[in-house]
Write a protein that holds these residues in place. Sequence first.
Motif, PDB file in Angstrom:
ATOM      1  N   ALA A   1       0.277  -2.488   8.155  1.00  0.00           N
ATOM      2  CA  ALA A   1       1.219  -3.581   7.874  1.00  0.00           C
ATOM      3  C   ALA A   1       1.703  -3.536   6.422  1.00  0.00           C
ATOM      4  O   ALA A   1       2.897  -3.680   6.151  1.00  0.00           O
ATOM      5  N   TRP A   2       0.772  -3.357   5.479  1.00  0.00           N
ATOM      6  CA  TRP A   2       1.172  -3.272   4.062  1.00  0.00           C
ATOM      7  C   TRP A   2       2.053  -2.043   3.834  1.00  0.00           C
ATOM      8  O   TRP A   2       2.999  -2.084   3.044  1.00  0.00           O
ATOM      9  N   HIS A   3       1.735  -0.969   4.507  1.00  0.00           N
ATOM     10  CA  HIS A   3       2.546   0.248   4.369  1.00  0.00           C
ATOM     11  C   HIS A   3       3.977  -0.029   4.817  1.00  0.00           C
ATOM     12  O   HIS A   3       4.939   0.353   4.137  1.00  0.00           O
ATOM     13  N   LEU A   4       4.126  -0.705   5.939  1.00  0.00           N
ATOM     14  CA  LEU A   4       5.451  -1.034   6.461  1.00  0.00           C
ATOM     15  C   LEU A   4       6.216  -1.955   5.503  1.00  0.00           C
ATOM     16  O   LEU A   4       7.401  -1.739   5.228  1.00  0.00           O
ATOM     17  N   ILE A   5       5.537  -2.977   4.976  1.00  0.00           N
ATOM     18  CA  ILE A   5       6.186  -3.925   4.042  1.00  0.00           C
ATOM     19  C   ILE A   5       6.711  -3.200   2.814  1.00  0.00           C
ATOM     20  O   ILE A   5       7.875  -3.367   2.417  1.00  0.00           O
ATOM     21  N   HIS A   6       5.871  -2.380   2.195  1.00  0.00           N
ATOM     22  CA  HIS A   6       6.293  -1.703   0.967  1.00  0.00           C
ATOM     23  C   HIS A   6       7.307  -0.597   1.247  1.00  0.00           C
ATOM     24  O   HIS A   6       8.190  -0.350   0.425  1.00  0.00           O
ATOM     25  N   ARG A   7       7.226   0.026   2.409  1.00  0.00           N
ATOM     26  CA  ARG A   7       8.219   1.033   2.777  1.00  0.00           C
ATOM     27  C   ARG A   7       9.593   0.370   2.931  1.00  0.00           C
ATOM     28  O   ARG A   7      10.606   0.899   2.481  1.00  0.00           O
ATOM     29  N   ARG A   8       9.619  -0.824   3.511  1.00  0.00           N
ATOM     30  CA  ARG A   8      10.887  -1.558   3.643  1.00  0.00           C
ATOM     31  C   ARG A   8      11.422  -1.992   2.284  1.00  0.00           C
ATOM     32  O   ARG A   8      12.624  -2.010   2.061  1.00  0.00           O
ATOM     33  N   ARG A   9      10.519  -2.372   1.377  1.00  0.00           N
ATOM     34  CA  ARG A   9      10.958  -2.732   0.032  1.00  0.00           C
ATOM     35  C   ARG A   9      11.641  -1.555  -0.657  1.00  0.00           C
ATOM     36  O   ARG A   9      12.590  -1.727  -1.406  1.00  0.00           O
ATOM     37  N   VAL A  10      11.147  -0.368  -0.417  1.00  0.00           N
ATOM     38  CA  VAL A  10      11.730   0.818  -1.033  1.00  0.00           C
ATOM     39  C   VAL A  10      13.028   1.197  -0.333  1.00  0.00           C
ATOM     40  O   VAL A  10      14.074   1.361  -0.976  1.00  0.00           O
ATOM     41  N   ASP A  11      12.987   1.341   0.985  1.00  0.00           N
ATOM     42  CA  ASP A  11      14.122   1.884   1.737  1.00  0.00           C
ATOM     43  C   ASP A  11      15.259   0.885   1.921  1.00  0.00           C
ATOM     44  O   ASP A  11      16.417   1.210   1.672  1.00  0.00           O
ATOM     45  N   ASP A  12      14.939  -0.323   2.350  1.00  0.00           N
ATOM     46  CA  ASP A  12      15.980  -1.287   2.713  1.00  0.00           C
ATOM     47  C   ASP A  12      16.402  -2.181   1.554  1.00  0.00           C
ATOM     48  O   ASP A  12      17.588  -2.365   1.296  1.00  0.00           O
TER      49      ASP A  12
END
Length: 141
Positions: free
Chosen positions: A121-132
Amino acid sequence: MNRRPNNQQGSSSGNNERHRGRRRRGGGGGNQGGRGGESPTRQIEPHSHSAGVEAVSRKAPPVLKRYGVVFYETHAQAREDAENLEIKAKEVDQLNIVVRAEGTMEDPELLKYGKLFAGEAWHLIHRRRVDDDKWYNEPHE
């Protein structure tokens, strides 16, 4: 005798007014609800209200921090990359170390470089912060 003033026949309007103060809950007259006869506007001291406003207006502007992020699959990979973590941590105010694998977020070896986030879940949140959101491209509070 125990009738409400509105139900009494033949009573003067002055009598109704006399009892009216006892029935009301926030209106004028009498010692109601433990207020000591003060009107609601006098309960708030003018200086205490303005002091609260002054405290807000004297508040220092927020300090903006630069954040960085590094992604790893496992905690072991993150620990092996300690040299890189040390360099990246010096470039930003807070380095977020994100590990996809579930595990502890209190690893002292990694916490000395930044804040640790573990799990899918944390990986997904931070990945979205970077990408989106491009969240890591600008400073934040």
